[in-house]
Design a protein around this motif. Structure first.
Motif, PDB file in Angstrom:
ATOM      1  N   ALA A   1      38.376  29.691 -53.236  1.00 41.13           N
ATOM      2  CA  ALA A   1      38.326  30.840 -52.328  1.00 41.13           C
ATOM      3  C   ALA A   1      39.001  32.053 -52.958  1.00 41.13           C
ATOM      4  O   ALA A   1      38.487  33.180 -52.880  1.00 41.13           O
ATOM      5  N   PHE A   2      40.162  31.830 -53.595  1.00 41.50           N
ATOM      6  CA  PHE A   2      40.868  32.952 -54.216  1.00 41.50           C
ATOM      7  C   PHE A   2      40.054  33.556 -55.346  1.00 41.50           C
ATOM      8  O   PHE A   2      39.934  34.783 -55.457  1.00 41.50           O
ATOM      9  N   VAL A   3      39.484  32.709 -56.196  1.00 42.17           N
ATOM     10  CA  VAL A   3      38.683  33.191 -57.330  1.00 42.17           C
ATOM     11  C   VAL A   3      37.513  34.029 -56.830  1.00 42.17           C
ATOM     12  O   VAL A   3      37.211  35.099 -57.373  1.00 42.17           O
ATOM     13  N   LYS A   4      36.861  33.565 -55.786  1.00 44.54           N
ATOM     14  CA  LYS A   4      35.729  34.300 -55.222  1.00 44.54           C
ATOM     15  C   LYS A   4      36.178  35.659 -54.670  1.00 44.54           C
ATOM     16  O   LYS A   4      35.551  36.695 -54.947  1.00 44.54           O
ATOM     17  N   GLU A   5      37.263  35.664 -53.906  1.00 41.89           N
ATOM     18  CA  GLU A   5      37.753  36.918 -53.319  1.00 41.89           C
ATOM     19  C   GLU A   5      38.168  37.906 -54.414  1.00 41.89           C
ATOM     20  O   GLU A   5      37.842  39.102 -54.347  1.00 41.89           O
ATOM     21  N   LEU A   6      38.885  37.409 -55.420  1.00 41.94           N
ATOM     22  CA  LEU A   6      39.356  38.285 -56.489  1.00 41.94           C
ATOM     23  C   LEU A   6      38.187  38.847 -57.296  1.00 41.94           C
ATOM     24  O   LEU A   6      38.107  40.049 -57.546  1.00 41.94           O
ATOM     25  N   GLY A   7      37.275  37.969 -57.695  1.00 40.60           N
ATOM     26  CA  GLY A   7      36.136  38.417 -58.482  1.00 40.60           C
ATOM     27  C   GLY A   7      35.292  39.434 -57.752  1.00 40.60           C
ATOM     28  O   GLY A   7      34.881  40.458 -58.320  1.00 40.60           O
ATOM     29  N   GLU A   8      35.024  39.188 -56.486  1.00 39.44           N
ATOM     30  CA  GLU A   8      34.194  40.111 -55.703  1.00 39.44           C
ATOM     31  C   GLU A   8      34.902  41.445 -55.468  1.00 39.44           C
ATOM     32  O   GLU A   8      34.258  42.505 -55.456  1.00 39.44           O
ATOM     33  N   THR A   9      36.226  41.401 -55.281  1.00 41.18           N
ATOM     34  CA  THR A   9      36.988  42.639 -55.104  1.00 41.18           C
ATOM     35  C   THR A   9      36.916  43.495 -56.359  1.00 41.18           C
ATOM     36  O   THR A   9      36.679  44.709 -56.304  1.00 41.18           O
ATOM     37  N   PHE A  10      37.102  42.863 -57.515  1.00 40.25           N
ATOM     38  CA  PHE A  10      37.022  43.620 -58.769  1.00 40.25           C
ATOM     39  C   PHE A  10      35.602  44.125 -59.031  1.00 40.25           C
ATOM     40  O   PHE A  10      35.420  45.224 -59.558  1.00 40.25           O
ATOM     41  N   GLN A  11      34.604  43.339 -58.681  1.00 39.13           N
ATOM     42  CA  GLN A  11      33.228  43.809 -58.855  1.00 39.13           C
ATOM     43  C   GLN A  11      32.964  45.054 -58.007  1.00 39.13           C
ATOM     44  O   GLN A  11      32.250  45.960 -58.438  1.00 39.13           O
ATOM     45  N   LYS A  12      33.541  45.087 -56.827  1.00 40.93           N
ATOM     46  CA  LYS A  12      33.274  46.190 -55.908  1.00 40.93           C
ATOM     47  C   LYS A  12      34.094  47.436 -56.244  1.00 40.93           C
ATOM     48  O   LYS A  12      33.573  48.569 -56.224  1.00 40.93           O
ATOM     49  N   TYR A  13      35.389  47.243 -56.568  1.00 47.25           N
ATOM     50  CA  TYR A  13      36.289  48.383 -56.728  1.00 47.25           C
ATOM     51  C   TYR A  13      36.802  48.585 -58.153  1.00 47.25           C
ATOM     52  O   TYR A  13      37.242  49.689 -58.502  1.00 47.25           O
ATOM     53  N   GLY A  14      36.824  47.520 -58.960  1.00 43.95           N
ATOM     54  CA  GLY A  14      37.502  47.590 -60.255  1.00 43.95           C
ATOM     55  C   GLY A  14      39.006  47.540 -60.110  1.00 43.95           C
ATOM     56  O   GLY A  14      39.747  47.542 -61.095  1.00 43.95           O
ATOM     57  N   PHE A  15      39.496  47.479 -58.875  1.00 41.25           N
ATOM     58  CA  PHE A  15      40.915  47.456 -58.541  1.00 41.25           C
ATOM     59  C   PHE A  15      41.191  46.355 -57.523  1.00 41.25           C
ATOM     60  O   PHE A  15      40.315  46.006 -56.726  1.00 41.25           O
ATOM     61  N   CYS A  16      42.416  45.850 -57.519  1.00 41.40           N
ATOM     62  CA  CYS A  16      42.866  44.914 -56.490  1.00 41.40           C
ATOM     63  C   CYS A  16      44.390  44.977 -56.438  1.00 41.40           C
ATOM     64  O   CYS A  16      45.044  45.228 -57.463  1.00 41.40           O
ATOM     65  N   CYS A  17      44.973  44.777 -55.277  1.00 41.54           N
ATOM     66  CA  CYS A  17      46.424  44.682 -55.153  1.00 41.54           C
ATOM     67  C   CYS A  17      46.810  43.203 -55.060  1.00 41.54           C
ATOM     68  O   CYS A  17      46.164  42.438 -54.339  1.00 41.54           O
TER      69      CYS A  17
END
Length: 311
Positions: free
Chosen positions: A18-34
């Motif tokens: 679940a974490f890998v999916k959330e992180l990967g999709e966040t970076f795909q969308k924004y290029g950024f994540c907190c």
């Protein structure tokens, strides 16, 4: 209003998929994540900022002792208004210090990774700066494990390619400016050069990210979350599956516009000889190969340092 998601990295050990999916999709969308839950103590961050502020408060003639002309700013001090964003005429309104990886003198990378220089005027600078360097290096390696898994690569894919990476901790000082001369930008729009960047203490106003619909979105974090963004090297390596997003530092539209701003990004670089050719797993009929040339990380770095006028 758009906001960059904050993800707790401790979830990696609890619900990895679940974490890998959330992180990967966040970076795909924004290029950024907190990233929260990283385990770097607040007191360690405060201690690092304190020694950096003491260094930047030194007289200019003292700081210039640590300016290594001709080195491209690879180590030591870079004075105010030297670095210029790619494609921009005017220099950024900042000064900074570069701390790199400590490597053996007989390392095969010694010819391209210079030794650190440490300011004698701030006795605890070396200890606190390098402790922060190592903490962020470990955290960055953890983030890259998740990013590798999202691409269906082995979790350890990046490990052997970053163990001697030419990564940089860059304490930054944006000096206060007089009320009659408050500029709109302290750092012009740009993308980072490296694999990923980790920014500690992004609770100060000013950082903004350009979204895919061409809107500037402010990025601030709650508590001690760390902002992580994709750099151009990882964008190239993943054939733009992970986008390197344009960002800038602006002056707030309040009294903080006339206050000094401090920042502490860690630029995680691969080993200098890592090849940055797009990975096969990132090349598809919908996303054909975007680069025809072949470059190592060091070649790419030199190319970009020339573009931003550091060499």
């Amino acid at each position: 209003m758009v906001s960059i998601p904050t993800l707790d990295i401790r979830k990696y050990d609890v619900d990895r998929d679940a974490f890998v999916k959330e992180l990967g999709e966040t970076f795909q969308k924004y290029g950024f994540c907190c990233i929260s839950g990283h385990g770097i103590p607040d007191e360690q961050v405060r201690g690092a900022y304190e020694v950096f502020e003491r260094f930047f408060a030194l007289p200019e003639e003292v700081k210039l002792r640590y300016y290594l002309k001709g080195s491209g700013g690879a180590r030591g001090y870079t004075p105010f208004k030297i670095e210029t964003a790619k494609g921009f005429k005017y220099a950024d309104l900042k000064e900074f210090y570069h701390i790199g990886r400590e490597i053996p003198k007989d390392s095969k990378y010694a010819d391209v990774m210079a030794p650190n220089v440490w300011p004698a005027e701030v006795p605890d600078f070396q200890q606190k700066a390098y402790a922060m360097y190592e903490a962020l290096d470990r955290l960055g390696a953890h983030v890259l494990k998740a990013l590798a898994l999202f691409l269906n690569l082995p979790e350890t894919f990046f490990d052997q390619n970053i163990d001697s990476g030419n990564s940089i901790l860059r304490p930054l000082h944006y000096p206060a400016v007089p009320p009659e001369d408050v500029p709109n930008l302290r750092a012009a729009p740009h993308e980072d050069i490296n694999l990923i960047t980790l920014l500690v203490g992004a609770n100060a106003e000013g950082l903004e990210v350009l979204t895919k619909d061409q809107n500037w979105v402010p990025v601030t974090t709650e508590k001690n979350a760390i902002v992580v963004n994709i750099g151009d090297m990882l964008q190239r390596l993943t054939n733009h599956v992970y986008p390197s997003t344009t960002h800038r530092v602006v002056n707030p539209k309040n009294e903080n516009a006339r206050k000094a701003r401090y920042s502490m990004p860690f630029f995680l670089h691969p080993n200098p000889d890592m090849c940055l050719d797009p990975l096969d797993c990132c090349i598809t009929s919908e996303n054909p190969r975007r680069y025809s040339d072949s470059l190592t990380a060091h070649e790419f770095l030199m190319q970009r340092l020339r573009e931003i006028k550091l060499i």
